[in-house]
Design an enzyme around this catalytic site. Structure first.
Site, PDB file in Angstrom:
ATOM      1  N   HIS A  79       0.904  -1.201  -0.032  1.00  0.00           N
ATOM      2  CA  HIS A  79      -0.024  -0.089   0.096  1.00  0.00           C
ATOM      3  C   HIS A  79       0.996   1.277  -0.273  1.00  0.00           C
ATOM      4  O   HIS A  79       1.911   1.278   0.736  1.00  0.00           O
ATOM      5  CB  HIS A  79      -0.889  -0.213   1.313  1.00  0.00           C
ATOM      6  CG  HIS A  79      -1.921   0.890   1.295  1.00  0.00           C
ATOM      7  ND1 HIS A  79      -1.957   1.989   2.372  1.00  0.00           N
ATOM      8  CD2 HIS A  79      -3.010   0.992   0.584  1.00  0.00           C
ATOM      9  CE1 HIS A  79      -2.946   2.779   2.155  1.00  0.00           C
ATOM     10  NE2 HIS A  79      -3.610   2.250   1.267  1.00  0.00           N
ATOM     11  N   SER A 133      -6.660  -1.128  -5.073  1.00  0.00           N
ATOM     12  CA  SER A 133      -6.789  -1.215  -3.801  1.00  0.00           C
ATOM     13  C   SER A 133      -7.828  -2.420  -3.332  1.00  0.00           C
ATOM     14  O   SER A 133      -8.147  -2.768  -4.484  1.00  0.00           O
ATOM     15  CB  SER A 133      -7.162   0.132  -2.802  1.00  0.00           C
ATOM     16  OG  SER A 133      -8.580   0.440  -2.847  1.00  0.00           O
ATOM     17  N   ASP A 160      -7.047  14.697  -6.285  1.00  0.00           N
ATOM     18  CA  ASP A 160      -6.535  13.208  -5.666  1.00  0.00           C
ATOM     19  C   ASP A 160      -7.952  12.724  -5.016  1.00  0.00           C
ATOM     20  O   ASP A 160      -8.311  12.963  -3.946  1.00  0.00           O
ATOM     21  CB  ASP A 160      -5.453  13.229  -4.573  1.00  0.00           C
ATOM     22  CG  ASP A 160      -5.120  12.093  -3.861  1.00  0.00           C
ATOM     23  OD1 ASP A 160      -5.361  11.087  -4.202  1.00  0.00           O
ATOM     24  OD2 ASP A 160      -4.581  12.209  -2.887  1.00  0.00           O
ATOM     25  N   MET A 161      -8.309  11.543  -5.401  1.00  0.00           N
ATOM     26  CA  MET A 161      -9.595  10.938  -4.982  1.00  0.00           C
ATOM     27  C   MET A 161      -9.762   9.405  -4.933  1.00  0.00           C
ATOM     28  O   MET A 161      -9.292   8.870  -6.003  1.00  0.00           O
ATOM     29  CB  MET A 161     -10.946  11.630  -5.519  1.00  0.00           C
ATOM     30  CG  MET A 161     -10.845  11.351  -7.094  1.00  0.00           C
ATOM     31  SD  MET A 161     -12.676  11.473  -7.765  1.00  0.00           S
ATOM     32  CE  MET A 161     -12.404  10.286  -9.192  1.00  0.00           C
ATOM     33  N   ALA A 162     -10.504   8.894  -3.942  1.00  0.00           N
ATOM     34  CA  ALA A 162     -10.997   7.541  -4.358  1.00  0.00           C
ATOM     35  C   ALA A 162     -11.797   7.405  -5.376  1.00  0.00           C
ATOM     36  O   ALA A 162     -12.871   8.782  -5.376  1.00  0.00           O
ATOM     37  CB  ALA A 162     -11.238   7.075  -2.969  1.00  0.00           C
ATOM     38  N   LYS A 186     -20.360   5.920 -13.920  1.00  0.00           N
ATOM     39  CA  LYS A 186     -19.364   6.633 -14.277  1.00  0.00           C
ATOM     40  C   LYS A 186     -18.273   6.416 -13.307  1.00  0.00           C
ATOM     41  O   LYS A 186     -16.861   6.256 -13.814  1.00  0.00           O
ATOM     42  CB  LYS A 186     -19.467   8.165 -14.341  1.00  0.00           C
ATOM     43  CG  LYS A 186     -20.724   8.452 -15.289  1.00  0.00           C
ATOM     44  CD  LYS A 186     -20.836  10.048 -15.379  1.00  0.00           C
ATOM     45  CE  LYS A 186     -22.153  10.333 -16.183  1.00  0.00           C
ATOM     46  NZ  LYS A 186     -22.447  11.711 -16.153  1.00  0.00           N
ATOM     47  N   GLY A 198      -7.324  20.658  -4.127  1.00  0.00           N
ATOM     48  CA  GLY A 198      -6.039  20.454  -3.349  1.00  0.00           C
ATOM     49  C   GLY A 198      -5.634  21.821  -2.608  1.00  0.00           C
ATOM     50  O   GLY A 198      -4.858  21.769  -1.611  1.00  0.00           O
TER      51      GLY A 198
HETATM   52  P1  NAI Z   1     -11.469  13.754  -0.702  1.00  0.00           P
HETATM   53  O1  NAI Z   1     -13.044  13.429  -1.126  1.00  0.00           O
HETATM   54  O2  NAI Z   1     -11.040  13.972   0.465  1.00  0.00           O
HETATM   55  O3  NAI Z   1     -11.178  14.943  -1.878  1.00  0.00           O
HETATM   56  C1  NAI Z   1     -11.389  14.799  -3.295  1.00  0.00           C
HETATM   57  C2  NAI Z   1     -10.650  15.706  -3.981  1.00  0.00           C
HETATM   58  O4  NAI Z   1     -11.656  16.916  -3.971  1.00  0.00           O
HETATM   59  C3  NAI Z   1      -9.172  16.155  -3.629  1.00  0.00           C
HETATM   60  O5  NAI Z   1      -8.514  16.559  -4.488  1.00  0.00           O
HETATM   61  C4  NAI Z   1      -9.669  17.462  -2.592  1.00  0.00           C
HETATM   62  O6  NAI Z   1      -8.850  18.643  -2.805  1.00  0.00           O
HETATM   63  C5  NAI Z   1     -10.983  17.851  -3.624  1.00  0.00           C
HETATM   64  N1  NAI Z   1     -11.767  18.796  -3.037  1.00  0.00           N
HETATM   65  C6  NAI Z   1     -12.495  18.344  -1.449  1.00  0.00           C
HETATM   66  N2  NAI Z   1     -13.204  19.424  -1.438  1.00  0.00           N
HETATM   67  C7  NAI Z   1     -13.096  20.269  -2.342  1.00  0.00           C
HETATM   68  C8  NAI Z   1     -13.742  21.557  -2.594  1.00  0.00           C
HETATM   69  N3  NAI Z   1     -14.501  21.973  -1.380  1.00  0.00           N
HETATM   70  N4  NAI Z   1     -13.385  22.366  -3.281  1.00  0.00           N
HETATM   71  C9  NAI Z   1     -12.507  21.917  -4.286  1.00  0.00           C
HETATM   72  N5  NAI Z   1     -11.706  20.805  -4.226  1.00  0.00           N
HETATM   73  C10 NAI Z   1     -12.145  19.770  -3.141  1.00  0.00           C
HETATM   74  O7  NAI Z   1     -10.451  12.365  -0.983  1.00  0.00           O
HETATM   75  P2  NAI Z   1     -10.921  10.823  -0.857  1.00  0.00           P
HETATM   76  O8  NAI Z   1     -11.454  10.415  -1.985  1.00  0.00           O
HETATM   77  O9  NAI Z   1     -11.396  10.839   0.401  1.00  0.00           O
HETATM   78  O10 NAI Z   1      -9.279  10.209  -0.804  1.00  0.00           O
HETATM   79  C11 NAI Z   1      -8.457  10.306   0.249  1.00  0.00           C
HETATM   80  C12 NAI Z   1      -7.133   9.907  -0.063  1.00  0.00           C
HETATM   81  O11 NAI Z   1      -7.227   8.561   0.066  1.00  0.00           O
HETATM   82  C13 NAI Z   1      -6.366  10.185  -1.268  1.00  0.00           C
HETATM   83  O12 NAI Z   1      -4.935  10.794  -0.786  1.00  0.00           O
HETATM   84  C14 NAI Z   1      -6.198   9.158  -2.035  1.00  0.00           C
HETATM   85  O13 NAI Z   1      -5.168   8.914  -2.833  1.00  0.00           O
HETATM   86  C15 NAI Z   1      -6.093   8.063  -0.711  1.00  0.00           C
HETATM   87  N6  NAI Z   1      -6.591   6.684  -1.006  1.00  0.00           N
HETATM   88  C16 NAI Z   1      -5.520   5.673  -1.433  1.00  0.00           C
HETATM   89  C17 NAI Z   1      -5.965   4.526  -1.534  1.00  0.00           C
HETATM   90  C18 NAI Z   1      -4.631   3.464  -1.743  1.00  0.00           C
HETATM   91  O14 NAI Z   1      -5.190   2.141  -1.871  1.00  0.00           O
HETATM   92  N7  NAI Z   1      -3.439   3.727  -1.842  1.00  0.00           N
HETATM   93  C19 NAI Z   1      -7.108   3.993  -1.627  1.00  0.00           C
HETATM   94  C20 NAI Z   1      -8.241   4.947  -1.837  1.00  0.00           C
HETATM   95  C21 NAI Z   1      -7.947   6.342  -1.612  1.00  0.00           C
END
Ligand code: NAI
Length: 349
Positions: free
Chosen positions: A116, A140, A174-176, A224, A306
């Site tokens: 991971h 994942s 960056d998002m799941a 989607k 971001g």
């Molecule tokens: P999140 O839902 O917190 O954010 C998703 C995106 O939306 C980000 O780019 C954030 O900057 C943007 N965003 C959020 N609120 C905003 C707003 N008000 N205005 C503009 N942009 C906004 O992210 P999520 O989906 O909860 O993911 C969290 C982390 O988990 C990420 O770093 C992801 O890489 C990581 N992850 C890692 C996995 C792995 O297996 N390595 C698996 C799943 C997620």
């Protein structure tokens, strides 16, 4: 508890090193995890240290991996991860991608047989801070229904993208590919609250508002998001000859075995497509313009992807990073792990 980023880094590094990684690898793991907490991505920061320490101690993350980079063409390569730390493998693979894109304009580098790697923003920002555009996707463990399905098949397969500007800001998306992380369901469960019906399904595949009945998560935007998570699995799994879909290893199934996960980095050197200074200036302009768009009722203002994390990082730099007390106690303790994770089901806390 509030701690500085430097102190958090040191605490994580010490723990990971004591679990068995080399000082050099533990330093990189700590850098990625402290980055996540500093940006407010607490789901992928210090909260994971105990799990990683247990996996390292039990041999499921190779202590001294035989990392190998194989350049397979002018713009392509495979980084063989030997089930070492995913954070280290993903970072090193991105270094190779940056090197290739610097010379040849683009780079597509797959990371094979890794563990991971955490918050993907870290790796795409590595490239954006060198004036490149980057995309990274990874597999994942399965916990999401395919659109219309009643059983899980794919993971929360994240997508990250970053691009530089000419003023130090960075566009970092960056998002799941799921509506919500499992951690948010757990949070609602512990507080006895219901969840929106758009987050998850029960054992019959029907939307549920009861966090105790959740059996799988839902992809973002129906078909989607389902298409996007499948795209991620093709790029970071099937393309690299790795287990895919429901065959991807579980986070908690057997902590003595490597996870054999995959990740793909795509790096583009803008200088091969346009004037690099114009590119960065236009990136700044687009961020200025979107954030100047009139906000909808009840919204303070528009943010670029971001931006909120970057603002959080600035605030944390002054006040310290907020860390849950239990996690801090563990980090400062002598314990390496408490056997909390091995054999837990996919929805372990
Ligand atoms: P999140 O839902 O917190 O954010 C998703 C995106 O939306 C980000 O780019 C954030 O900057 C943007 N965003 C959020 N609120 C905003 C707003 N008000 N205005 C503009 N942009 C906004 O992210 P999520 O989906 O909860 O993911 C969290 C982390 O988990 C990420 O770093 C992801 O890489 C990581 N992850 C890692 C996995 C792995 O297996 N390595 C698996 C799943 C997620």
């Amino acid at each position: 508890m509030r701690v500085s980023k430097e102190d958090l880094h040191q605490l994580i590094q010490t723990k990971i090193e004591r679990a068995g990684l080399t000082e050099e690898h533990a330093d990189i793991v700590a850098d990625v995890l402290a980055f996540a907490d500093a940006r407010g991505i607490h789901s992928h920061g210090a909260v994971r240290v105990e799990y990683y320490s247990e996996r390292i101690a039990k041999g499921g993350i190779t202590n001294r991996p035989d990392f190998r980079f194989e350049q397979t063409g002018p713009t392509s390569g495979i980084f063989h991860g030997d089930n070492g730390s995913g954070h280290v493998a993903a970072k090193r693979a991105m270094d190779e991608a940056i090197r290739i894109a610097g010379k040849n304009g683009v780079a597509v580098v797959g990371v094979k047989n890794m563990s991971h790697s955490g918050a993907l923003a870290y790796f795409v920002e590595q490239a954006a801070s060198c004036d490149f555009v980057a995309l990274s996707v990874c597999q994942s463990d399965p916990m999401v229904v395919p659109f219309g399905g009643a059983e899980d098949y794919f993971g929360t397969n994240p997508i990250a993208f970053a691009a530089p500007t000419d003023d130090g800001r960075m566009l970092t998306f960056d998002m799941a590919t799921t509506v919500q992380a499992w951690g948010k369901v757990l949070h609602a469960r512990s507080r006895g609250e219901s969840i929106p019906p758009t987050w998850a399904v029960d054992a019959d595949g029907a939307p549920t508002t009861d966090p105790a009945k959740v059996n799988a998560l839902l992809p973002i935007a129906g078909p989607k998001g389902y298409g996007l998570m499948m795209m991620v699995d093709v790029l970071s799994g099937i393309l690299l000859g790795l287990p895919f879909g429901k065959h991807v290893s579980s986070m908690y199934a057997d902590l003595s075995k490597g996870r054999d996960l995959g990740q793909l980095h795509i790096v583009i050197n803008p200088a091969f497509f346009t004037d690099i200074e114009a590119f960065k200036a236009n990136m700044s302009e687009v961020l200025d313009e979107v954030t100047a768009v009139a906000p909808a009722p009840g919204v303070d203002r528009v943010y670029y992807p971001g931006e909120r994390g970057q603002l959080r990082e600035k605030a944390y730099a002054e006040q310290g990073i907020e860390i849950v007390d239990d996690i801090y106690e563990y980090l400062i303790s002598d314990a390496i792990h408490f056997d909390n994770y091995d054999g837990k089901n996919k929805f372990a806390e």
